[in-house]
Design a protein around this motif. Sequence first.
Motif, short mmCIF file in Angstrom:
data_model
loop_
_atom_site.label_atom_id
_atom_site.label_comp_id
_atom_site.label_asym_id
_atom_site.label_seq_id
_atom_site.Cartn_x
_atom_site.Cartn_y
_atom_site.Cartn_z
N LEU A 1 -1.55 41.16 31.69
CA LEU A 1 -1.13 42.16 30.72
C LEU A 1 0.15 41.71 30.03
O LEU A 1 1.03 41.11 30.65
CB LEU A 1 -0.90 43.50 31.41
N ARG A 2 0.24 42.05 28.76
CA ARG A 2 1.41 41.69 27.96
C ARG A 2 2.06 42.94 27.40
O ARG A 2 1.52 44.03 27.52
CB ARG A 2 0.99 40.74 26.83
N ALA A 3 3.21 42.75 26.80
CA ALA A 3 3.93 43.89 26.22
C ALA A 3 3.01 44.66 25.28
O ALA A 3 2.32 44.07 24.44
CB ALA A 3 5.17 43.39 25.47
N GLY A 4 3.00 45.96 25.43
CA GLY A 4 2.19 46.82 24.58
C GLY A 4 0.80 47.10 25.09
O GLY A 4 0.08 47.90 24.49
N ASP A 5 0.41 46.46 26.19
CA ASP A 5 -0.95 46.64 26.70
C ASP A 5 -1.13 47.94 27.49
O ASP A 5 -2.27 48.35 27.72
CB ASP A 5 -1.34 45.47 27.62
N VAL A 6 -0.04 48.54 27.94
CA VAL A 6 -0.14 49.74 28.77
C VAL A 6 0.60 50.89 28.10
O VAL A 6 1.77 50.77 27.74
CB VAL A 6 0.44 49.51 30.18
N THR A 7 -0.10 52.01 27.94
CA THR A 7 0.49 53.22 27.39
C THR A 7 0.54 54.27 28.49
O THR A 7 -0.48 54.58 29.10
CB THR A 7 -0.32 53.76 26.21
N GLY A 8 1.73 54.79 28.75
CA GLY A 8 1.87 55.83 29.76
C GLY A 8 2.01 57.20 29.12
O GLY A 8 1.09 57.68 28.46
#
Length: 232
Positions: free
Chosen positions: A101-108
Motif C-alpha cells: 500500500l502507498r500513500a492515499g490507498d487507505v481512507t479511514g
Amino acid sequence: MTRREVVGHTALLGTLALAGGGSLLALPTAASAAEHAGPDGASGRPTSPNGWQTEERANHISTVWTRHVPGTGCDVDIRLGEAATVLTHVVRRFHYEIDALRAGDVTGWLPPSRVRLDRPEGNQASGTAVAIRPGSYPPGARGGFFPAQLTVVRDILAECDGVVRWGGDDDRPYEALFSLDVPPGDERLTRLVTRLRTWADEPGAGAGTPVDVTDKGRRRAAEALERRQQAD
C-alpha cells in the motif's frame, strides 16, 4: 526485536505507543474512555451502524486523529485506542500479504455528511472502518480479489475473531471496506486488542510475520466465520 516510539499529542487524547512489529497501540486515555461511553454518547451525536459515536472532524477535539500505519506508506484518519489497534492490524496484513500500500490507498474517517449512516460505510464516520483502495474495489462490485488474495482476507477476518466485518460479505458489496462489527465495550474487542498488543511485544508475532493461510485449522476457522457473517 520490536521497537517502540512514544508519540505525544494533546492532553485530552493522552499518549499512543506505536509498535513497529505489531499494530497501532494506545495506552488508556481520555480518548479510549470515550470509546466506552456507550452508543448514545454524552454529546447526542448520531452513531454509525456498528454503534460507535460519529465525529464531525478529525485532529481537533475529537477521538479521530491522523496516524501513520507502521511499515506502510499510508497515513489514515482513525479512531484512537482499540479501533486503531484492530484496524491498523488489518491494514498491515493487507500490505504485507496481499499488495503493498502507498500513500492515499487507505481512507479511514469521513465526515457524516459524506457517507450514508444506514449503510456499512457509515462506520467511517465514527473512525471505526477503513476502505483499502476504494477506487479498485468500488461499492456494488464483486470479484475484485484473486482467489489467493481472498484466502488472506478470510484469514485476517478469522484472526480477528469476528470483530471485523468485510464489506464483500454484504448484500451490496463494498470489498474495500473493513469495519469493526462490535459496539463499544464488547468483550470480543477487548480480548482481541489484548492479544494484538501482546503480539507487538513478541518477536515473530503479529502483522508481517509469515503465516500459512492454507493451514487446515486456519481454513476451517475462516470458513466457519464466513458462513456466520454471510448469514447476518
